[in-house]
Design a protein around this motif. Structure first.
Motif: not given
Length: 832
Positions: A549-550, A558-562, A741-743, A829-832
């Motif tokens: 979940q995101v 943004a997370l995938r750009a890290l 989901a990401a509180s 977040g990023d599931e990897g």
């Protein structure tokens, strides 16, 4: 006090706060020294000195609210009010002003019922001291009350209150112009009352006034234009509504809202929701050519509306932090001051334009316009500089909703992105696969129906059970209904995907993996079988795909750009089993001494939820009242073993699990950072106003601090972690207690440098929680290349299909197939 008034008018709220604190200190000192004064006939009475002090305190509360520091604003306003009531009584003018400030703060906190009660009191008191119903102060209070009623969804009462004000103003055209003719809450109440033509007239006047004052392309013009678009759409004038939406929405979403702007956020979401509804209506009409891809445009609107909470939380938190990089801190502060200054001057300009023409100074109006333009230009320049020099920071505080192409570029093979957005009586669902056609669907379902289904599921997932018999059945029908409303409508867009990345407000309390994909009968307890084993045959969504979940699509991009983490990082660091009293520390020592270091086995135990801090009913609650979680030490040791970590160097248990250790050690060289402790929400402990992790009490650990790793402190950490694991209870809750989901805590760890966060959604059962976390890491270690979400999915299925818990005699006690046991964790977040 005079400096504060001037600074507030300029939008320099930090300077106003500093001046007011100095004024309050001086006024307090004056009161304290009053008995020593030589008294004369001109010496003011002590009551006047106290009234002055509390007036300053109330003004400080108002400024704190403008800064977004609502918790302190509320406390300060309440203190001012109590002190005024003690000295002057409830009907003193100064006490009424303090009450009005407190009502406004509560409204900003979205506590509308309390705000309404106080707003009614303000109106009554102003009338009681002899003011006429048409006096400006009384009309202002009556309009605030009506506005609060509308914000609380009490449209009929709000409409009646507005109508009463209009009737009393009669032929007072200046009063109507000041209080009603451009009042968006009044117009939205008219819309809800079916009076769209009357609402349209108000919005027409508001747009014309704003254009004359600010120009066509200003946010102050875009807001009433967006609201006018809502009225036009209600009247069936789709082409006109679309033109207004397309002119207003890009301006409204171009910049983040200031901290504490909950009412502006409410209006923005109202406009975006109506725009999405119109887009859905025109998707099969010739008007769709005016938009391009209707599904994509609606998706972007939903993502912006959904992502505002992330954006605002970061803005609020960073405003309270001392940013480590002095250059960034200076740029961010200057940009914020420019925006606040412009907003403050715009409020003055609106008031000036609304004043009687005979009282206006044309020269002052023009000077205000020039000053606003200069500040806005400076703000844009500073933002551009921040974006150029600190692109990652800029993208986090101001995420832009991606289009389908940008989102697909961020997705990996086998992934599909699923998103939902709910209005009061309609829910939109999208599925965007890595390859293939995006699906956009709408479902006519009342938001209350969705909420009732979520509540039904939560009742069986967080039952406050102490025995197996206390655990109620999992509501399979409600889980299937949610699937039918939120996931299935866009199935053609995600069918066959190995992984689903989901953005939805509904899965903060109920993880998507436990939704049921087919209509099946409620499992019955079969004689001679372990309890809950009937759930093994239920077609849970986890059987079909791994799930992450995101908060929004923008967050995923943004997370995938890290950049990838440093491969030389150590595998793991874990903090757990903190101690909150000296007695607990002695218990921990005794357990360590009694442990058999040669044994790698953990005895099977019966059912036991990790005890949560039950402080709601206590009049006083501090860290010493928080129960210890000794089983978390076992879980951390097993995770460390699965990741081949060194337990002596990488585990911090008991007194070593303290905030000083966390804040001072280098965490940026760890792939997995794990906390196994209590997650606390605001109000759990005295003075706790933000989400926090409970760590060892400083007096027990021998360190400084308060034993709480708060959201603000987490934002100051430096991480480069693939996983942050929060294994305990309540870590998925926080602001709104699980609304996102990401509180709260999870969101803070993202900005500290985590790529994904594993959160718990309810108090976990001790053994199954350990099996889930250790199982996920064992799967990922055993099969390199699988994602974090897939590793968690396999651990969950292992639990569903596994033997369950056994007693000392080896006989099965119960199955872990009930979702309470296997579904408490959400990967965000990023599931990897």
């Amino acid at each position: 006090d005079a400096r504060a008034i001037l600074a507030k008018a300029r939008g320099e709220y930090a300077e106003a706060e500093t001046a007011l604190r100095a004024a309050l200190e001086g006024a307090t000192r004056t009161v304290d020294l009053y008995p020593q004064w030589p008294k004369t006939e001109t010496t003011p009475p002590l009551s006047e000195m106290i009234k002055t002090r509390e007036t300053v305190r109330a003004r400080l509360a108002a400024v704190l609210s403008l800064e977004g520091n609502l918790a302190e604003a509320e406390a300060t306003a309440r203190e001012a009010l109590v002190n005024q009531l003690k000295r002057a009584g409830s009907d003193s003018y100064s006490a009424i002003e303090s009450l009005e400030v407190l009502s406004s703060v509560l409204s900003d906190e979205n506590r509308q019922d309390e705000a309404i009660e106080l707003a009614r009191r303000v109106v009554d008191l102003r009338l009681k001291i002899g003011l006429a119903p048409t006096d400006g102060a009384v009309v202002k209070a009556r309009v605030e009350l009506a506005t609060d009623l509308v914000r609380a969804g009490k449209q009929r009462d709000g409409m009646a209150a507005f109508d009463a004000v209009r009737a009393d103003l009669g032929h007072d055209s200046e009063g109507r112009a000041r209080f009603l003719d451009a009042n968006s809450a009044y117009a939205t109440a008219l819309l809800a009352d079916g009076k769209s033509e009357q609402a349209l007239q108000i919005f027409d006047r508001a747009v014309a006034r704003a254009e004359a004052t600010f120009g066509k392309n200003h946010p102050a013009t875009a807001m009433p234009r967006g609201l006018r678009a809502v009225a036009l759409a209600r009247l069936g004038r789709q082409a006109d509504a679309l033109a207004d939406f397309q002119a207003a929405v890009p301006i409204l979403i171009a910049q983040p809202l200031p901290p504490g702007a909950s009412n502006q956020l409410r209006l923005l979401r109202y406009i975006l929701g109506a725009y999405m509804h119109l887009l859905n209506e025109i998707k099969d009409t010739p008007l769709r050519t005016e938009v391009g891809d209707v599904a994509e445009e609606a998706f972007r609107m939903a993502d912006h509306a959904r992502g505002q909470s992330v954006q605002r939380a970061v803005a609020n938190a960073t405003a309270r932090l001392q940013i480590a990089d002095p250059n960034l801190a200076d740029l961010a502060r200057r940009e914020q001051d420019a925006g606040q200054g412009a907003a403050a001057l715009e409020s003055l300009l609106i008031g000036l334009v609304a004043s009687p023409e005979s009282e206006r100074d044309p020269g002052a109006t023009e000077r205000l316009r020039r000053n606003i333009e200069d500040l806005r230009k400076a703000q844009v320049t500073l933002r551009q500089e921040i974006a150029r020099r600190f692109p990652a920071y800029s993208s986090l505080i101001d995420p832009k909703p991606p289009g389908f192409a940008q989102l697909r570029a961020a997705l990996r093979p086998g992934e599909s992105f699923v998103a939902t957005y709910s209005l009061d009586d309609e829910t939109f669902v999208w599925a965007i696969p890595k390859d293939g056609v995006a699906v956009f669907a709408s479902v006519r379902v009342a938001r209350t129906e969705l909420a009732n289904a979520v509540a039904a599921l939560r009742a069986s997932l967080d039952p406050q059970a102490s025995t197996l018999a206390d655990i109620p059945p999992f509501d399979v029908a409600a889980a299937h209904a949610l699937y039918g409303w939120l996931i299935e409508p866009a199935r053609e867009g995600w069918k066959g995907a190995k992984s689903l990345v989901i953005a939805s407000d509904w899965f903060g309390e109920v993880p998507a993996q436990l939704l049921v994909t087919r209509s099946v009968a409620q499992p019955a307890e079969a004689p001679g079988t372990p309890r809950f084993s009937g759930y093994r045959a239920v077609p849970f969504l986890v059987r079909e795909a791994a799930i992450a979940q995101v908060p929004s699509a923008a967050a995923l991009v943004a997370l995938r750009a890290l950049p990838a983490g440093d491969p030389a990082r150590k595998s793991f660091v874990g903090f757990g089993d903190p101690v909150f009293t000296a007695a607990q520390a002695e218990e921990e020592k005794a357990e360590l001494a009694a442990a058999d270091p040669a044994s790698g086995q953990v005895a099977a135990r019966g059912f036991g939820l990790r005890e949560s801090p039950k402080t709601d009913a206590m009049g006083h609650a501090d860290l010493s009242m928080v129960p210890r979680l000794p089983d978390t030490a076992e879980e951390l040791r097993e995770v460390a073993a699965a990741l081949h970590a060194d337990p002596k160097a990488d585990l911090f248990l008991g007194p070593k699990a303290n905030e000083s250790t966390v804040e001072t050690m280098r965490l940026s060289d760890r792939k997995v950072v794990m906390f196994a402790t209590h997650g606390l929400v605001p109000g759990d402990l005295d003075g706790l106003t933000q989400p926090a992790l409970a760590l060892s009490a400083p007096e027990v650990a021998g360190v400084a601090g308060n034993g709480l790793l708060t959201m603000e402190k987490i934002l100051g950490l430096k991480l480069d972690a693939d996983w942050v694991v929060l294994s305990a209870c309540n870590t998925g809750a926080a602001e709104g207690r699980g609304a996102e989901a990401a509180s709260g805590l999870g969101r803070a760890f993202f900005y500290a440098g985590a790529r994904s966060v594993l959160l718990t959604n309810w108090p976990v059962e001790t053994v199954s929680a350990r099996l889930l976390t250790t199982g996920a890491f064992r799967h990922q270690t055993a099969e390199r290349g699988i994602s974090r979400a897939e590793a968690l999915r396999r651990a969950e299925i292992d639990l569903i299909d596994g033997p369950g818990a056994a007693g000392p005699d080896g006989k099965p006690l119960f199955s872990y197939a009930h979702p309470l046991f296997w579904a408490p964790f959400t990967l965000v977040g990023d599931e990897g």
